[in-house]
Enzyme design. Structure first.
Site, PDB file in Angstrom:
ATOM      1  N   LYS A 111      -5.737  -4.078   0.710  1.00 61.44           N
ATOM      2  CA  LYS A 111      -5.968  -5.525   0.882  1.00 61.44           C
ATOM      3  C   LYS A 111      -7.432  -5.847   1.117  1.00 61.44           C
ATOM      4  CE  LYS A 111      -1.728  -7.277   1.019  1.00 61.44           C
ATOM      5  NZ  LYS A 111      -0.544  -7.304   0.927  1.00 61.44           N
ATOM      6  N   LYS A 194       3.016  -1.009  -8.085  1.00 63.29           N
ATOM      7  CA  LYS A 194       4.130  -1.708  -7.428  1.00 63.29           C
ATOM      8  C   LYS A 194       4.159  -3.205  -7.787  1.00 63.29           C
ATOM      9  CE  LYS A 194       3.477  -3.117  -3.319  1.00 63.29           C
ATOM     10  NZ  LYS A 194       3.103  -3.328  -1.933  1.00 63.29           N
ATOM     11  N   LYS A 197       3.655  -9.520  -4.409  1.00 59.79           N
ATOM     12  CA  LYS A 197       3.600 -10.992  -4.429  1.00 59.79           C
ATOM     13  C   LYS A 197       2.315 -11.498  -5.079  1.00 59.79           C
ATOM     14  CE  LYS A 197       6.071 -11.207  -0.010  1.00 59.79           C
ATOM     15  NZ  LYS A 197       5.630 -10.780   1.318  1.00 59.79           N
TER      16      LYS A 197
END
Ligand code: TYM
Length: 326
Positions: A111, A194, A197
């Protein structure tokens, strides 16, 4: 009876990955034990988010929990921020996890990779502390999660070991549990990463239009060759679609390989699309009923009471153990 605790972060539209890896697992577990499920709204603040979006996403998750078949009378559903013990415990627990181990967390690295370190909020770094607290507060036996959250549960286990070594058997040791098929649903546009969102191209969002969902599946990246075979190394695209089909129907992957022997990729994708569209169509219909009712507040109030009772007792135990005068 075993106790389960898990949560979802209201940071964006939920994906088919969240549904298969987490929500469907919750639904299956509601008859196995006592389930505590929350919306991790405090966690959502760790990256910039609009207040309106945070509120809407939080309500959406509650509605989706219920729309997926979670029974409001069996499961305790609540907002993390409705139970102040989460925040209070995190302040204590932060002293028992180390800078080194937090900086090795994959989620933190992913992130913050592209962010300027001068502008990274401390909360994204200390995220696993809050999460460890979420888990231990409920004396839970199991934490049902997708693959990407297992590292966080492992860290919570390290914390429990460390804390109990020092203070005695205060915290219960939790264990991560995953679905057999589908704990890591991959992106449709790049099946080696993966589904998340924040990847609109390769994602199926639960609130996507059904036509869009069908189109995304029909244009999913597939592999060389033409056999419908599960082989993550050589055929990551087909393997991902087989996993999705299996997770939604309960048919095992070897049985699916037999069922689809001789199918062309296009025909196979059509079948996958049918299954996904059917499932999400049902979900949408239930969701529409729930979001227009006033059941959500009732569910949250009941969940808050049940959760607070257990969480406060654990917090109190921890406060006493470390020497806070109670
Ligand atoms: P979050 O909101 O990122 O994801 C919610 C759940 O969905 C699972 N998941 C997936 N499963 C399969 N395939 C995928 N592509 C996929 N993407 C997501 C996640 O593994 C997760 O189970 N930190 C957590 C929220 C949290 C929590 C907790 C969970 C906060 N405190 C305590 C359990 C216990 C998170 O960000 O999940």
């Amino acid at each position: 009876m075993s106790r389960y605790i898990s949560g979802i972060k209201p940071t964006g539209h939920l994906t088919l990955g969240n549904y298969i890896g987490a929500i469907k697992q919750f639904v299956a577990l509601q008859n196995e034990g006592e389930l505590f499920l929350f919306v991790a709204d405090l966690h959502a603040l760790t990256l910039p988010i609009n207040p309106q979006d945070l509120r809407k996403n939080s309500i959406d998750i509650i509605a989706l929990y219920l729309a997926s078949g979670l029974d409001k009378d069996k499961v305790n559903i609540f907002l993390q921020s409705d139970v102040p013990a989460h925040s209070e415990l995190a302040i204590i627990l932060q002293n028992y996890l180390y800078m080194g181990e937090l900086s090795r967390m994959t989620q933190f690295k992913d992130k913050t990779q592209k962010m300027n370190s001068e502008a990274i909020g401390v909360g994204i770094f200390t995220y696993p502390i809050l999460m460890a607290g979420d888990i231990v507060l409920y004396d839970a036996d199991y934490v049902p999660v997708g693959d990407d959250q297992v590292q966080h549960v492992e860290l919570a286990r390290d914390l429990v070991r460390r804390f109990n070594n020092r203070y005695g058997e205060i915290l219960k040791m939790p264990k991560a549990v995953k679905v057999k098929n589908g704990s890591r649903i991959m992106s449709l546009s790049n099946p080696t990463v993966k589904m998340s969102k924040s990847d609109p191209k390769g994602d199926i969002f639960l609130d996507d239009d059904l036509k869009v969902i069908r189109k995304k599946i029909m244009s999913a990246v597939t592999d060389l060759g033409h056999e419908i075979k599960y082989d993550v190394e050589e055929k990551p695209g087909i393997s991902n679609l087989l996993t999705i089909y299996s997770a939604l129907t309960g048919i095992s992957i070897p049985d699916l390989e037999k069922k689809f022997a001789g199918y062309m990729y296009g025909q196979f994708k059509q079948e996958v699309a049918n299954v996904v569209v059917d499932e999400i169509d049902k979900l949408k219909k239930n969701y529409a009923e729930i979001i227009n009712s006033n059941i959500i507040d009732e569910v949250l109030n009941k969940g808050k009471l049940a959760a607070s009772k257990i969480a406060e007792a654990t917090l109190h135990r921890v406060q006493k153990a470390v020497g806070l005068y109670k």
